[in-house]
Design an enzyme around this catalytic site. Structure first.
Site, PDB file in Angstrom:
ATOM      1  N   ASP A 176      36.368  48.101  14.172  1.00 40.58           N
ATOM      2  CA  ASP A 176      36.457  48.489  15.579  1.00 40.58           C
ATOM      3  C   ASP A 176      37.144  47.419  16.424  1.00 40.58           C
ATOM      4  OD1 ASP A 176      35.033  50.868  15.097  1.00 40.58           O
ATOM      5  OD2 ASP A 176      33.119  49.831  15.312  1.00 40.58           O
ATOM      6  N   CYS A 184      46.082  42.499  36.430  1.00 42.80           N
ATOM      7  CA  CYS A 184      44.976  43.241  35.829  1.00 42.80           C
ATOM      8  C   CYS A 184      45.153  43.292  34.316  1.00 42.80           C
ATOM      9  CB  CYS A 184      44.897  44.658  36.393  1.00 42.80           C
ATOM     10  SG  CYS A 184      46.346  45.661  36.006  1.00 42.80           S
ATOM     11  N   ASP A 240      30.854  48.643  16.819  1.00 44.86           N
ATOM     12  CA  ASP A 240      30.033  47.551  16.289  1.00 44.86           C
ATOM     13  C   ASP A 240      30.577  46.947  15.006  1.00 44.86           C
ATOM     14  OD1 ASP A 240      29.530  49.683  14.579  1.00 44.86           O
ATOM     15  OD2 ASP A 240      27.478  49.031  14.188  1.00 44.86           O
ATOM     16  N   CYS A 274      48.321  44.905  33.073  1.00 42.07           N
ATOM     17  CA  CYS A 274      49.470  43.989  33.011  1.00 42.07           C
ATOM     18  C   CYS A 274      49.403  43.141  31.742  1.00 42.07           C
ATOM     19  CB  CYS A 274      49.484  43.089  34.244  1.00 42.07           C
ATOM     20  SG  CYS A 274      49.553  43.968  35.826  1.00 42.07           S
ATOM     21  N   ASP A 297      32.497  54.914  18.879  1.00 43.51           N
ATOM     22  CA  ASP A 297      32.509  54.945  17.427  1.00 43.51           C
ATOM     23  C   ASP A 297      31.205  55.596  16.969  1.00 43.51           C
ATOM     24  OD1 ASP A 297      33.391  54.152  14.712  1.00 43.51           O
ATOM     25  OD2 ASP A 297      31.646  52.828  14.823  1.00 43.51           O
ATOM     26  N   CYS A 353      39.314  25.204  50.787  1.00 48.94           N
ATOM     27  CA  CYS A 353      38.957  24.072  49.926  1.00 48.94           C
ATOM     28  C   CYS A 353      39.080  24.465  48.451  1.00 48.94           C
ATOM     29  CB  CYS A 353      37.533  23.610  50.203  1.00 48.94           C
ATOM     30  SG  CYS A 353      37.220  23.119  51.909  1.00 48.94           S
ATOM     31  N   CYS A 387      34.904  25.931  52.248  1.00 49.27           N
ATOM     32  CA  CYS A 387      35.466  27.250  52.516  1.00 49.27           C
ATOM     33  C   CYS A 387      36.476  27.624  51.442  1.00 49.27           C
ATOM     34  CB  CYS A 387      36.138  27.284  53.893  1.00 49.27           C
ATOM     35  SG  CYS A 387      37.581  26.181  54.009  1.00 49.27           S
TER      36      CYS A 387
END
Length: 823
Positions: free
Chosen positions: A710, A13, A706, A16, A510, A94, A91
C-alpha cells in the site's frame, strides 16, 4: 551520484508537490525528488543534468531564476534536525525575521518557527552555535531544546514570565488608572504655565518614565534591536506610540508656551495605561497558550517514572528493585504488576494479562497479552503479572516517538497559514506609513487643536494595530488540533495533511487489514471428482508453507488444525498478484487465482460462485494441467467497519474499496459494508495508478492501507492514512497514522481536521477584520460622525484583547469531540 538543490516559486500545496515529483521523476538520471514548500526548494538526487531539471520545472510552471546549488549528498545530514527555544519574538513579523535569519545560515535546508510555543525547528548540517548566532544577530535570543528533558524547565520559565508580566501590568495600571480616573472625574489635564500643577505634572512625567523604563522596557529593547537590524515589529509600534505620547506630554510640561493653549493637554495616563494593558494581554495570552500544549503534557504524563527490574544478585539469585525509568537498558527483564504502567517497550517473556492501550490507540477495549506479544510504554496493566524484556528505551519507545511526532506536527504550517506570513512582511511598515499619513492629514486639514489631534491619531493607529493576532491565528489552532487528534490515537505528521483532510471528496480503502481484520481463515474446500479434502489441504499447505501472505498462513494453520503435515516443496515461486507454484514428488503444482491458471492453459471446470457470494476468496489448486479443487479463504470483516464507512459517507465522501480479490468476492464484501465503488483484481503495483486515475478525474483522494504494497498508493494520495497495526513502511509513507485499527479513526481525523481548519479561518478572519476596521477608526474615520477621536487607552485595550481572543478561540478546540454516529 550528486545532490542538487533548486529554488522554485508558486508551489503551495501537495498537488504542486505531486506535479513537481512527476515532472522531475520522468527525467533520466533522477533517483529521488524532495520538495520543501516552506523554503520553496527542490532537492534532486541522481545524475540528472541541472539544465534538464530547470527546464522540467519551467514546463511545470514552478521555475525560479535562482541558480541550482550543490546540496549535501548524505541523507543522514539532510535529516539532521535541531530545535531552538526563541525569546524576544512578539509578532508575525518577528517570526518572518527569525526564519529568514536561520534559512540564510550556511548548511540550513529548512527552518520553521512556531510562534505559539516560541520554538524553531531547523534541518540541515549547520551546528547549533551557528544557528544561535544567526538568531542573536537578528535581535532575538535562542537556546537548544531537548524534546524530552526541557518540558518541565520551559513550563517553569513560562510561569516566571507570566508572573513578571503581571508585575509589569500592576506598575502600568497602578499609575495609569488613577490618572485616567482624575481626568474622567473632571480633573484638569491641561498644563498651566507658572502654576503648581506644572511641577506636579513634571513629577508625574518622571513617574511615567519610570514605568516605561521598567514595565515597558522589553518593548523599547525589542524595538531598538529591530531598528538595528533594519526591521520593524509589534515592539516598534508600541514603543513609538507610548514614547510619542510621553515625549509630547513632557514638551507640554517643560515648554507649554511653545504650544497653542488648546494643545497643552498631557497624555501620561495613555502611556502608562497602554503599557499596563498590553502587559495584561500578554499575561493572559501566556496563560491561555499553556493550555494548548495540554495534549503533549498528558502524553508525557503517561510514562512511568520508575520500573521494577529483575536482575541477578551476587550469588546469581533473582533480585527485584525499583529504579528510575531512565536507567532501564535494552534487554533488561522487568516485572509489571496489576495496576502499574508499562515502563518501556518490550516483549512478554512470562505471564498473561490484559493491557489498557486506549491512551495510545484510542481503542477502549483492553488487549490480551501473552508470551511473545509486544507491550508499549505508558499502557496500563489491568490484570495479572507480566515479565517482559525491554526492546526500546528512552527516546526510542513508541510513546517517546509519538510525543516527538506530535510536537513536530504542532509546529508545522498548513498552506492557509502562509497568508499571514505574506501579510506580516509588510504589516508593520504599512501601519507606520498609515500613522504618518494620518498625522499629516490632521495637522494640515484637521480642526484645532491640530497638534493634539495629530498626536492622538498617530499614536492610536500605532497602538491598535495587532500583528501578534495574525501571528497566533494559525499556530495556536494547529497546536490544539494536532494535540486533540493525538488524544484520539491519530498522529498527524504535517500541516498540509491537516488542511487537505478537510477538503477530501473520495477515500480509497484497502480491503485486507483495513476493512477486514487481515486474518483470513479457510472456510470451505470444493473437490474435483475423485479428490479428498485432506489431500488437497495438505498439498496446498505444502505449497504455501514458504509464503508470508495472509491467505497462505490461513491454509497452513488450517492444515495444522487437522494434523496434516506439509510436504517438502522444491522450486518454490511466489508470483505477485497471481499465486504460488512448486514441485512436489516430481509433479508441478500451482495454487492461485483463476485468471492466472487459465493463462497457463488450465481448464477450470469447477464453479466458485458459492464461495464468492459469501465473500470468500477462491484459490484454485492444479496438478500439472489438471484442476484438483478450490479452497475458499475468507477474511472476517471488522465489527465497526460498516458503521465507520457510514460515517464517512455521511461526511460527503465517496468510499472506494480496492483489493486484489476477484470481482465477485469483492462485490460481496462491498455489499456487506456499504461502499460506493469497488476496484477489484488490482495488482499491488497498480494501486498507485488507480489512485492517480481518481485524481485525474479532479477528485481529492485519501488512501487508507496497512501493508507494504500500500505504500506507493499512500504516497500518491493527497492524504495517506496508515493503520497503526500495519507495517512500518506503510506508516512512514502516510501523512496521518491511526494508532488503532478502526476506520472510525479516519472519520475522527477528518472531523478534527475540518474543525481545526474552520478554527484557523475564524482566527484569520477575526485578525484581518479587527485590523481592517480598527486602523481606520484609530486614524479618525468616525470623527465626522462622533466629533471625537478614539482614545489611545482604548486602542491599547483592544489590541491586547485581540490576541487573547485568538488564543481563546483556538482553545475552544480542546472541547471538540468527533461524534461517532450509528448506522
Amino acid at each position: 551520484m550528486q545532490t542538487q538543490r533548486f529554488a522554485i516559486q508558486g508551489a503551495s500545496c501537495q498537488g504542486c508537490v505531486r506535479k513537481i515529483r512527476q515532472s522531475l521523476g520522468a527525467l533520466p538520471g533522477v533517483d529521488d525528488v524532495q520538495v520543501d514548500l516552506d523554503t520553496q526548494q527542490v532537492t534532486v538526487t541522481g545524475n540528472a543534468d541541472s539544465a534538464a531539471v530547470q527546464a522540467a520545472l519551467s514546463r511545470a510552471g514552478y521555475a525560479s531564476d535562482t541558480p541550482p546549488q550543490e546540496a549535501p549528498p548524505s541523507p543522514a545530514s539532510r535529516d539532521h534536525e535541531q530545535q531552538l527555544a526563541i525569546t524576544g519574538a512578539t509578532c508575525a513579523a518577528c517570526v518572518r525575521t527569525i526564519e529568514n535569519a536561520l534559512r540564510h545560515t550556511p548548511g540550513v535546508t529548512r527552518a520553521q518557527m512556531n510562534f505559539a510555543d516560541r520554538t524553531a525547528r531547523v534541518s540541515g548540517t549547520a551546528d547549533t552555535q551557528s544557528l544561535i548566532d544567526a538568531v542573536e544577530r537578528a535581535g532575538y535570543g535562542a537556546s537548544p531544546v531537548d524534546d524530552n528533558d526541557e518540558d518541565g524547565a520551559r513550563e517553569q520559565q513560562e510561569q516566571q514570565h507570566y508572573r513578571q508580566l503581571l508585575r509589569h501590568m500592576w506598575l502600568g495600571l497602578g499609575l495609569g488608572v488613577p490618572l485616567m480616573a482624575w481626568g474622567l472625574l473632571g480633573g484638569d489635564m491641561m498644563v498651566r504655565p507658572g502654576q503648581t500643577s506644572q511641577w506636579a505634572w513634571l513629577g508625574i512625567g518622571l513617574m511615567t518614565l519610570a514605568v516605561l523604563a521598567t514595565a515597558g522596557r522589553h518593548f523599547f529593547v525589542g524595538a531598538w534591536k529591530a531598528f538595528r537590524n533594519h526591521n520593524a515589529n509589534m515592539d516598534t509600534l508600541i514603543a513609538l506610540g507610548t514614547g510619542a505620547a510621553w515625549v509630547y506630554s513632557m514638551a507640554v510640561v517643560l515648554v507649554p508656551t511653545a504650544l497653542p493653549e488648546a494643545a497643552r493637554h498631557v497624555y501620561f495616563e495613555a502611556s502608562a495605561m497602554i503599557i499596563g494593558l498590553i502587559n495584561l494581554g500578554q499575561a493572559l495570552e501566556v496563560r491561555a497558550r499553556g493550555k494548548t500544549s495540554a495534549a503533549v503534557k498528558r502524553l508525557l504524563d503517561l510514562g512511568a517514572k520508575t520500573a521494577r527490574v529483575v536482575r541477578n544478585g551476587p550469588n546469581q539469585e533473582k533480585r527485584e528493585e525499583d529504579i528510575p525509568v531512565e536507567q532501564v537498558q535494552t534487554d533488561d527483564i522487568l516485572r509489571v504488576r496489576p495496576g502499574e504502567k508499562i515502563a518501556v517497550d518490550g516483549i512478554v517473556e512470562e505471564g498473561e494479562s490484559r493491557l489498557d492501550e486506549s491512551m495510545l490507540t484510542g481503542e477502549p477495549m483492553p488487549v490480551r497479552k501473552a508470551i511473545g506479544d509486544t507491550v508499549s510504554a505508558g499502557t496500563l496493566n489491568e490484570g495479572g503479572t507480566l515479565l517482559y524484556r525491554a526492546t526500546a528505551v528512552g527516546k526510542d519507545t513508541a510513546l517517546s516517538r509519538i510525543v516527538a511526532l506530535v510536537k513536530k506536527a504542532q509546529g508545522s504550517k498548513p498552506p492557509i497559514g502562509r497568508l499571514a506570513d505574506h501579510v506580516s512582511a509588510v504589516f508593520v511598515p504599512a501601519i507606520m506609513l498609515i500613522a504618518v499619513v494620518a498625522a499629516l492629514a490632521w495637522f494640515n486639514l484637521g480642526p484645532e487643536p491640530r497638534i493634539t489631534h495629530m498626536l492622538i491619531s498617530a499614536t492610536t493607529v500605532l497602538i491598535i494595530a495587532c500583528p501578534c493576532a495574525l501571528g497566533l491565528a494559525t499556530p495556536m489552532s494547529v497546536m490544539v488540533g494536532v494535540g486533540k487528534a493525538a488524544e484520539h490515537g491519530i498522529l498527524i505528521r504535517e500541516g498540509d495533511a491537516l488542511q487537505t483532510s478537510s477538503k477530501l471528496d473520495t477515500i480509497v480503502l484497502d480491503k485486507t487489514g483495513t476493512i477486514t481484520e487481515g486474518k483470513p481463515a479457510l472456510t470451505e474446500i470444493l473437490c474435483a471428482e475423485g479428490q479428498q479434502e485432506d489431500t488437497l489441504l495438505q498439498l496446498a499447505a505444502s505449497l504455501e508453507s514458504g509464503s508470508e501472505h495472509p491467505l497462505a498462513r490461513a491454509i497452513v494453520e488450517a492444515a495444522a488444525q487437522r494434523a496434516l503435515a506439509p510436504g517438502s516443496a522444491d522450486n518454490f515461486r511466489a508470483l505477485n498478484g497471481k499465486g504460488v507454484s512448486a514441485t512436489l514428488n516430481g509433479k508441478h503444482y500451482r495454487l492461485g487465482n483463476r485468471r492466472w491458471l487459465e493463462s497457463e492453459g488450465i481448464t477450470v471446470s469447477l464453479n466458485s460462485d458459492s464461495l464468492t457470494e459469501r465473500g470468500a476468496t477462491p484459490l484454485f489448486l492444479a496438478e500439472d494441467n489438471t484442476l484438483l479443487g478450490i479452497l475458499g479463504v475468507a477474511d472476517r470483516i471488522k465489527e465497526d467497519s460498516r458503521e465507520a464507512i457510514a460515517r464517512l459517507k455521511d461526511q460527503g465522501l465517496t468510499v472506494v474499496m480496492m483489493t486484489g480479490d476477484i470481482k465477485a468476492s469483492a462485490d460481496a464484501i462491498a455489499k456487506q459494508v456499504g461502499v460506493d465503488q469497488v476496484m477489484a483484481e488490482v495488482l499491488p503495483e497498480d494501486k498507485a495508478k488507480k489512485v492517480q486515475s481518481l485524481q485525474e478525474e479532479g477528485r481529492i483522494v485519501a488512501m487508507v492501507g496497512d501493508g507494504i504494497n500500500d505504500a506507493p498508493a499512500l504516497a500518491q494520495a493527497d492524504v495517506g492514512f496508515a493503520i497503526g497495526t500495519g507495517t512500518d513502511v506503510a506508516i512512514e509513507s502516510a501523512a496521518i497514522t491511526l494508532m488503532g485499527g478502526s476506520l472510525h479513526g479516519v472519520a475522527d481525523a477528518m472531523a478534527i481536521s475540518a474543525a481545526t481548519v474552520r478554527n484557523i479561518k475564524q482566527n484569520l478572519f477575526g485578525a484581518f477584520i479587527y485590523n481592517s476596521l480598527g486602523v481606520p477608526v484609530a486614524a479618525g474615520a468616525l470623527y465626522p460622525l462622533t466629533g471625537s477621536l478614539l482614545s489611545p487607552v482604548i486602542a491599547g485595550a483592544a489590541m491586547s484583547l485581540s490576541s487573547v481572543t485568538v488564543v481563546s478561540n483556538a482553545n475552544r478546540l480542546r472541547l471538540f469531540n468527533p461524534q461517532r454516529g450509528k448506522s
